[in-house]
Write a protein that holds these residues in place. Structure first.
Motif, PDB file in Angstrom:
ATOM      1  N   ALA A   1       0.928  -1.194  -2.895  1.00 24.62           N
ATOM      2  CA  ALA A   1       0.055  -2.358  -3.020  1.00 24.62           C
ATOM      3  C   ALA A   1      -1.156  -2.275  -2.107  1.00 24.62           C
ATOM      4  O   ALA A   1      -2.183  -2.876  -2.387  1.00 24.62           O
ATOM      5  CB  ALA A   1       0.834  -3.631  -2.722  1.00 24.62           C
TER       6      ALA A   1
ATOM      7  N   MET B   1      13.417  -4.292  -7.036  1.00 25.21           N
ATOM      8  CA  MET B   1      12.084  -3.710  -6.925  1.00 25.21           C
ATOM      9  C   MET B   1      11.161  -4.614  -6.118  1.00 25.21           C
ATOM     10  O   MET B   1      10.283  -4.144  -5.399  1.00 25.21           O
ATOM     11  CB  MET B   1      11.498  -3.436  -8.316  1.00 25.21           C
ATOM     12  CG  MET B   1      12.136  -2.248  -9.004  1.00 25.21           C
ATOM     13  SD  MET B   1      11.179  -1.568 -10.397  1.00 25.21           S
ATOM     14  CE  MET B   1      11.368  -2.885 -11.600  1.00 25.21           C
ATOM     15  N   ARG B   2      11.332  -5.910  -6.221  1.00 30.92           N
ATOM     16  CA  ARG B   2      10.516  -6.852  -5.475  1.00 30.92           C
ATOM     17  C   ARG B   2      10.878  -6.888  -3.998  1.00 30.92           C
ATOM     18  O   ARG B   2       9.998  -7.104  -3.151  1.00 30.92           O
ATOM     19  CB  ARG B   2      10.659  -8.267  -6.064  1.00 30.92           C
ATOM     20  CG  ARG B   2      10.063  -8.434  -7.445  1.00 30.92           C
ATOM     21  CD  ARG B   2      10.394  -9.794  -8.047  1.00 30.92           C
ATOM     22  NE  ARG B   2       9.847  -9.910  -9.384  1.00 30.92           N
ATOM     23  CZ  ARG B   2       8.622 -10.350  -9.673  1.00 30.92           C
ATOM     24  NH1 ARG B   2       7.829 -10.743  -8.695  1.00 30.92           N
ATOM     25  NH2 ARG B   2       8.200 -10.407 -10.917  1.00 30.92           N
TER      26      ARG B   2
ATOM     27  N   TRP C   1      -0.243   3.347  -7.507  1.00 30.70           N
ATOM     28  CA  TRP C   1      -0.006   2.467  -8.642  1.00 30.70           C
ATOM     29  C   TRP C   1       0.407   1.084  -8.177  1.00 30.70           C
ATOM     30  O   TRP C   1       1.066   0.928  -7.168  1.00 30.70           O
ATOM     31  CB  TRP C   1       1.068   3.060  -9.549  1.00 30.70           C
ATOM     32  CG  TRP C   1       2.359   3.305  -8.865  1.00 30.70           C
ATOM     33  CD1 TRP C   1       2.738   4.426  -8.223  1.00 30.70           C
ATOM     34  CD2 TRP C   1       3.442   2.394  -8.708  1.00 30.70           C
ATOM     35  NE1 TRP C   1       3.976   4.289  -7.682  1.00 30.70           N
ATOM     36  CE2 TRP C   1       4.452   3.051  -7.971  1.00 30.70           C
ATOM     37  CE3 TRP C   1       3.681   1.084  -9.114  1.00 30.70           C
ATOM     38  CZ2 TRP C   1       5.653   2.459  -7.634  1.00 30.70           C
ATOM     39  CZ3 TRP C   1       4.874   0.487  -8.792  1.00 30.70           C
ATOM     40  CH2 TRP C   1       5.847   1.178  -8.067  1.00 30.70           C
ATOM     41  N   GLY C   2       0.017   0.081  -8.967  1.00 34.00           N
ATOM     42  CA  GLY C   2       0.455  -1.294  -8.723  1.00 34.00           C
ATOM     43  C   GLY C   2      -0.426  -2.051  -7.770  1.00 34.00           C
ATOM     44  O   GLY C   2      -0.311  -3.257  -7.655  1.00 34.00           O
TER      45      GLY C   2
ATOM     46  N   ARG D   1       7.662  -1.222 -11.328  1.00 36.62           N
ATOM     47  CA  ARG D   1       6.968  -2.230 -10.530  1.00 36.62           C
ATOM     48  C   ARG D   1       7.671  -3.548 -10.793  1.00 36.62           C
ATOM     49  O   ARG D   1       8.505  -3.654 -11.707  1.00 36.62           O
ATOM     50  CB  ARG D   1       5.502  -2.321 -10.952  1.00 36.62           C
ATOM     51  CG  ARG D   1       5.324  -2.604 -12.442  1.00 36.62           C
ATOM     52  CD  ARG D   1       3.914  -3.009 -12.768  1.00 36.62           C
ATOM     53  NE  ARG D   1       3.659  -3.077 -14.202  1.00 36.62           N
ATOM     54  CZ  ARG D   1       4.114  -4.019 -15.021  1.00 36.62           C
ATOM     55  NH1 ARG D   1       4.865  -5.004 -14.539  1.00 36.62           N
ATOM     56  NH2 ARG D   1       3.839  -3.988 -16.310  1.00 36.62           N
TER      57      ARG D   1
ATOM     58  N   ALA E   1       1.546   1.725 -13.545  1.00 34.85           N
ATOM     59  CA  ALA E   1       2.780   2.052 -12.838  1.00 34.85           C
ATOM     60  C   ALA E   1       3.532   3.146 -13.590  1.00 34.85           C
ATOM     61  O   ALA E   1       3.532   3.161 -14.832  1.00 34.85           O
ATOM     62  CB  ALA E   1       3.653   0.808 -12.724  1.00 34.85           C
TER      63      ALA E   1
ATOM     64  N   ASN F   1       0.103  -7.544  -2.836  1.00 28.99           N
ATOM     65  CA  ASN F   1       1.218  -7.293  -3.731  1.00 28.99           C
ATOM     66  C   ASN F   1       2.413  -6.824  -2.931  1.00 28.99           C
ATOM     67  O   ASN F   1       2.273  -6.246  -1.865  1.00 28.99           O
ATOM     68  CB  ASN F   1       0.845  -6.234  -4.775  1.00 28.99           C
ATOM     69  CG  ASN F   1      -0.264  -6.718  -5.673  1.00 28.99           C
ATOM     70  OD1 ASN F   1      -0.253  -7.871  -6.077  1.00 28.99           O
ATOM     71  ND2 ASN F   1      -1.221  -5.862  -5.967  1.00 28.99           N
TER      72      ASN F   1
ATOM     73  N   ALA G   1      11.614   0.670  -6.768  1.00 30.17           N
ATOM     74  CA  ALA G   1      10.748   1.514  -7.603  1.00 30.17           C
ATOM     75  C   ALA G   1      10.375   2.800  -6.876  1.00 30.17           C
ATOM     76  O   ALA G   1      10.442   3.898  -7.446  1.00 30.17           O
ATOM     77  CB  ALA G   1       9.489   0.733  -7.985  1.00 30.17           C
ATOM     78  N   GLU G   2       9.979   2.684  -5.615  1.00 28.29           N
ATOM     79  CA  GLU G   2       9.618   3.861  -4.827  1.00 28.29           C
ATOM     80  C   GLU G   2      10.813   4.787  -4.651  1.00 28.29           C
ATOM     81  O   GLU G   2      10.681   6.025  -4.695  1.00 28.29           O
ATOM     82  CB  GLU G   2       9.088   3.420  -3.476  1.00 28.29           C
ATOM     83  CG  GLU G   2       8.383   4.501  -2.695  1.00 28.29           C
ATOM     84  CD  GLU G   2       7.748   3.939  -1.442  1.00 28.29           C
ATOM     85  OE1 GLU G   2       8.444   3.194  -0.721  1.00 28.29           O
ATOM     86  OE2 GLU G   2       6.574   4.219  -1.184  1.00 28.29           O
TER      87      GLU G   2
ATOM     88  N   TRP H   1       4.936  -4.729  -4.077  1.00 26.52           N
ATOM     89  CA  TRP H   1       5.609  -3.507  -4.494  1.00 26.52           C
ATOM     90  C   TRP H   1       4.942  -2.296  -3.855  1.00 26.52           C
ATOM     91  O   TRP H   1       3.826  -2.373  -3.342  1.00 26.52           O
ATOM     92  CB  TRP H   1       5.642  -3.398  -6.013  1.00 26.52           C
ATOM     93  CG  TRP H   1       4.334  -3.496  -6.702  1.00 26.52           C
ATOM     94  CD1 TRP H   1       3.453  -2.512  -6.947  1.00 26.52           C
ATOM     95  CD2 TRP H   1       3.748  -4.683  -7.242  1.00 26.52           C
ATOM     96  NE1 TRP H   1       2.361  -2.979  -7.608  1.00 26.52           N
ATOM     97  CE2 TRP H   1       2.508  -4.312  -7.813  1.00 26.52           C
ATOM     98  CE3 TRP H   1       4.152  -6.013  -7.310  1.00 26.52           C
ATOM     99  CZ2 TRP H   1       1.679  -5.213  -8.437  1.00 26.52           C
ATOM    100  CZ3 TRP H   1       3.328  -6.919  -7.930  1.00 26.52           C
ATOM    101  CH2 TRP H   1       2.116  -6.520  -8.482  1.00 26.52           C
TER     102      TRP H   1
ATOM    103  N   ASP I   1      14.760  -5.908 -11.310  1.00 27.65           N
ATOM    104  CA  ASP I   1      13.489  -6.515 -10.912  1.00 27.65           C
ATOM    105  C   ASP I   1      13.568  -7.083  -9.497  1.00 27.65           C
ATOM    106  O   ASP I   1      12.650  -6.880  -8.685  1.00 27.65           O
ATOM    107  CB  ASP I   1      13.138  -7.617 -11.909  1.00 27.65           C
ATOM    108  CG  ASP I   1      11.908  -8.393 -11.489  1.00 27.65           C
ATOM    109  OD1 ASP I   1      10.874  -7.762 -11.191  1.00 27.65           O
ATOM    110  OD2 ASP I   1      11.970  -9.639 -11.447  1.00 27.65           O
TER     111      ASP I   1
END
Length: 383
Positions: free
Chosen positions: A9, A342-343, A14-15, A36, A27, A4, A348-349, A6, A339
């Motif tokens: 991973a 975050m990718r 989480w995630g 995420r 998440a 993953n 997100a972090e 994110w 999004d």
């Protein structure tokens, strides 16, 4: 183990993939979306949740913009009509068998062009305010912070000129293939003397447009995140367009599909919202129309009241549906921006780190440095 992209991973965070058959941790979700990479349902659901939680500032700002813009537009049209009033009748209703004189046609044409340009500019500025509003609201919705009408109003107006610039440049560049096709076709039509030749060239126009439209759509999607970049990163128009291209690169089809789906969903729901107002407005007018005097006298008070009520209902329905349609589409675009970051950039972090430090307001609003693939700061990119 799944690979993953994110944060978390490759560990038990989480995630990531479950460790030793354990359950996948959820998440964190301080606001309207989980922190995420987002699925389609997350983006659509997050847009609805943002409107549901923060409808007061969204509706307030959009209605305030309309309350300012509509009278200004009416004033522009009224001034132009008054300026060329004496030329309107000779230009549109000349004596039988005569062409309208140029001294009457030219002022009407000039006034029409000026009104068109002014209305276009006013409409673009109004749209820019709304386009700036939605990412500003989303920034607070993602981090779970409250919003106020005053803060959103000031923030939207402050970034509106830059958003308008990005929208204009993006539309100009994306529309350049269509403009080029017309620039080729119009001189050809003007150079043809025979009616048959002009008819043949008329059939060529759809072919030219079909060749130009795919490129225009491709460019438009590449620039679709520019408004969110302007608001959330404080970028200028040109920088925002470049940043949007960088964020869209490699995910064009996904962003295109979600954007189209969001627009169709917004249009369908806005139509459903407006339909009851239109139906009630029509039924409110029927009794007054049936009681209209048949002796040639003026309209009755009941007829005037019915028309006013019908008009107001349709106006309210149109305003409410427009608020939803524009707001929902802009929120979908802004969530696609979040999004993508975050990718690709560990947003997100970074949001979680800033929330833990009590600095959530800065995370979403700093642009990422060109040389750093994973910025330290969340929603602003710079860290």
């Amino acid at each position: 183990m799944t690979q993953n992209s994110w944060p978390g991973a490759h560990g038990g965070d989480w995630g990531g993939a479950p460790q030793w058959g354990g359950r996948v941790p959820q998440a964190p979700q301080p606001g309207v979306i989980p922190l995420r990479p987002l699925a389609l349902g997350d983006i659509i659901g997050g847009s609805f949740a943002t409107l549901r939680r923060h409808w007061k500032p969204v509706v307030g700002v959009v209605m305030a913009v309309q309350a300012l813009v509509l009278p200004v537009m009416a004033l522009v049209v009224g001034i132009a009509a008054a300026a060329v009033y004496e030329h309107l009748d000779p230009a549109f209703d000349p004596p039988y068998g005569e062409d309208p004189a140029s001294e009457h046609v030219v002022p009407v044409v000039v006034a029409s062009v000026i009104v068109f340009v002014l209305l276009l500019v006013i409409g673009m500025l109004a749209m820019a305010v709304i386009a700036a509003l939605c990412p500003a609201v989303l920034k607070e919705a993602v981090t779970g912070r409250p919003t106020t009408f005053r803060a959103m109003w000031r923030g939207s107006f402050r970034r509106a000129p830059a958003v308008a610039g990005a929208m204009f440049l993006g539309a100009l560049i994306a529309g350049s293939p269509v403009i080029a096709a017309m620039a080729v076709w119009v001189p050809l039509v003007a150079a043809v003397d025979s009616r048959d030749g002009a008819f043949v060239l008329l059939g060529i126009l759809p072919v030219l447009l079909l060749a130009a439209l795919p490129l225009a759509v491709w460019l438009n999607v590449r620039f679709s995140l520019a408004s969110a970049v302007v608001v959330l990163e404080g970028a200028g128009p040109v920088t925002a367009l470049r940043r949007s291209v960088a964020l869209v690169r490699g995910d064009w089809w996904r962003i295109f599909g979600i954007t189209i789906l969001g627009a169709l969903l917004a249009g369908a729901i806005s139509w459903v919202i407006q339909l009851p107002f239109n139906v009630i407005g029509v039924f409110a007018m029927i009794p007054a129309m049936m009681g209209m005097p048949q002796d040639g006298s003026g309209p009755s008070a009941g007829l005037i009241t019915g028309l006013v009520v019908s008009f107001l209902l349709m106006l309210i329905g149109g305003a409410v549906s427009q608020v939803f349609q524009i707001g929902f589409s802009q929120l979908v675009s802004a969530l696609l921006y979040v999004d993508q970051r975050m990718r690709r950039e560990g947003l997100a972090e970074a949001i979680l780190a800033d929330l833990a430090a009590g600095q959530a307001a800065t995370v979403i609003t700093e642009p990422a440095p060109p040389a750093s693939p994973q910025p330290d700061g969340p929603l602003d990119g710079r860290g």
